[in-house]
Write an enzyme that holds these catalytic residues in place. Sequence first.
Site, PDB file in Angstrom:
ATOM      1  CG  HIS A  65      -2.120  -0.940   0.996  1.00  0.00           C
ATOM      2  ND1 HIS A  65      -2.861  -1.473   2.032  1.00  0.00           N
ATOM      3  CD2 HIS A  65      -2.673  -1.444  -0.146  1.00  0.00           C
ATOM      4  CE1 HIS A  65      -3.803  -2.259   1.546  1.00  0.00           C
ATOM      5  NE2 HIS A  65      -3.706  -2.265   0.234  1.00  0.00           N
ATOM      6  CG  ASP A  67      -0.538   3.869   4.007  1.00  0.00           C
ATOM      7  OD1 ASP A  67      -0.664   2.919   3.215  1.00  0.00           O
ATOM      8  OD2 ASP A  67      -0.954   3.815   5.182  1.00  0.00           O
ATOM      9  CG  HIS A  68       2.727   0.910   4.865  1.00  0.00           C
ATOM     10  ND1 HIS A  68       3.095   0.521   6.123  1.00  0.00           N
ATOM     11  CD2 HIS A  68       1.426   1.310   4.979  1.00  0.00           C
ATOM     12  CE1 HIS A  68       2.079   0.657   6.966  1.00  0.00           C
ATOM     13  NE2 HIS A  68       1.058   1.134   6.289  1.00  0.00           N
ATOM     14  CG  HIS A 141      -3.545  -5.147   5.662  1.00  0.00           C
ATOM     15  ND1 HIS A 141      -4.474  -4.450   6.391  1.00  0.00           N
ATOM     16  CD2 HIS A 141      -3.046  -4.256   4.757  1.00  0.00           C
ATOM     17  CE1 HIS A 141      -4.515  -3.198   5.946  1.00  0.00           C
ATOM     18  NE2 HIS A 141      -3.664  -3.065   4.956  1.00  0.00           N
ATOM     19  CG  ASP A 212      -1.144  -1.369   7.528  1.00  0.00           C
ATOM     20  OD1 ASP A 212      -0.348  -0.899   8.353  1.00  0.00           O
ATOM     21  OD2 ASP A 212      -1.744  -0.679   6.680  1.00  0.00           O
ATOM     22  CG  HIS A 271      -0.650   2.435  10.621  1.00  0.00           C
ATOM     23  ND1 HIS A 271      -1.986   2.154  10.430  1.00  0.00           N
ATOM     24  CD2 HIS A 271      -0.103   2.482   9.392  1.00  0.00           C
ATOM     25  CE1 HIS A 271      -2.226   2.020   9.138  1.00  0.00           C
ATOM     26  NE2 HIS A 271      -1.107   2.218   8.474  1.00  0.00           N
TER      27      HIS A 271
END
Lengths: 320, 320
Positions: A65, A67-68, A141, A212, A271
């Site tokens: 993802h 945001d990572h 996840h 996550d 997070h």
Amino acid sequence: MFKLTFLGTSSGVPTKNRNVTALALQTSLNRDWWLVDCGEATQHRLQHIALTVHDLAGICITHIHGDHSYGLPGLLASAAMTGRKRPLILIAPLAVKAWLDATILHTELFLPFPLIHVDVASEQLVHQESGLSIERHHLSHRAPSVGFRFAVETSKWKLDSAALRARGVPSGPLWGKLQAGQDVVLDDGSVLAAADFRVADVQRAVAVIGGDNDNPALLAEACAGAQVLVHESTYTEAILQKVGPGPTHSSVQRVAQFAAEIGLPNLILTHFSARYDNPQGMAELEAEARLHYAGTLFLAEDFASYELDAGGVLRKLSAQ
Amino acid sequence: MFKLTFLGTSSGVPTKNRNVTALALQTSLNRDWWLVDCGEATQHRLQHIALTVHDLAGICITHIHGDHSYGLPGLLASAAMTGRKRPLILIAPLAVKAWLDATILHTELFLPFPLIHVDVASEQLVHQESGLSIERHHLSHRAPSVGFRFAVETSKWKLDSAALRARGVPSGPLWGKLQAGQDVVLDDGSVLAAADFRVADVQRAVAVIGGDNDNPALLAEACAGAQVLVHESTYTEAILQKVGPGPTHSSVQRVAQFAAEIGLPNLILTHFSARYDNPQGMAELEAEARLHYAGTLFLAEDFASYELDAGGVLRKLSAQ
């Protein structure tokens, strides 16, 4: 043994105070450091701390993802433009490598250093070098996600000072020679073998950095013998219930209960949903954690460092 | 007519003070704004100014290099996560679209709004709407690069007050009706046709925003009738000579001479090599520009806005 510096602690989108996820991990072994996740603008964060991309040994990405991972192309491009030649290890899902390959192709990105990809889907032991091993552990996840178990081991020789005193050797230069592994000859002609008067003093520590994940218990094996766990806790339990299972994230309660159950001594939560980025929000998260977990607890802040010593004590260093 | 806000003014790599390239362009037409280039962390810059991604009409990308494009995935992802539904125009080389398609595929990026791609290689007029047209002009760089010519036209009805007074109509509600295009009947029964007493007051302005380019003269056609040019000036001429033609960038001298030759009234230089990111460095760049160009000159700063009024005057607004 470990120093963890948070470069981003916000879930999904950056806020003014918190960037998207990235964490710098240093060990007491050497100057190398490791980056776990690389949200957009991670390279910008690095400009404000003492770590350089030239000492970066490797990057571990928990899942694809944005945001990572969206900070990867810029970080690699800047490393290239500022002259990095040293190979860089990339421990990441195949999708991350595929995206980087597409990025290199389409954006005319040239990397003058080897990028050594280790697929997290292959073996559990994703990296091993003198004193350091890194394992990946599968999580739950909506995109395939893993956590990383960093185990560090340092060893130095310790003199058996009691035995030396009993043998009548006063502390001084002879002690230094023995510690360095040299046998020594005393004035009376007798020989002291270094092996008889020194023992290896081995120190070990384990830090687990989760990706996550909506099921912290999946890290039970990784956390065996661990001193510290860093885990996402995107929401309070009440908001997680309201949001529903779609985002497949953890609540503070879920993580805190897991840490309590396994007797984990140190827990760092991170997070956080942007809705908590205010003093009341953070107080609410902390209160929920404290209801379930009595160990050493921190809610991560951007630019804050947390140091784990050989005694297993975790301390927050001042934010830089 | 135009307001230009610089979100990044550094070439290649970000510095502590200057991010990589991005520029927000607003017009006096409406609340819409346009983004020209989108280096990494452009979305972070937006958090510190009054523009929101929801009013963003479109993004123009001059060329594929990462310092002009690596902020796109994160900006689009955050727009998606914060609920954007409005279609977004993307005027960019095909390589940018190909990279975004690969990013959407590999990183599980879902955009709940249409992304309307306009290939800069197709037609010169890449966008037209009421009062605004955008043209692209090809430049010279090691990757295909373009500049964008924004032309804005506002029109409002202006009363011919001298004629009205001569006709014996006192200023008051009747004037308002005439201005709104309504014919009016006077007390004496005579009719005044609105068309006879109002004229269209049309204001036009042109701003040209260059991409990376080692030959400013390629913008001669774009700059015809333009009030302001924004152009990269990565180095002084001396350093450009030393670096050689490889990077295919412009020097300050080259851009300033071009602006002087075409009689351009306002020039904003940007995209400075990180080596100049200090007061001495910027003074050196400014001195070189002043040697060749006598018009209104600014060296762009991050977060600074520059406003072009209907009279063609460019003013710096305070940095936010």
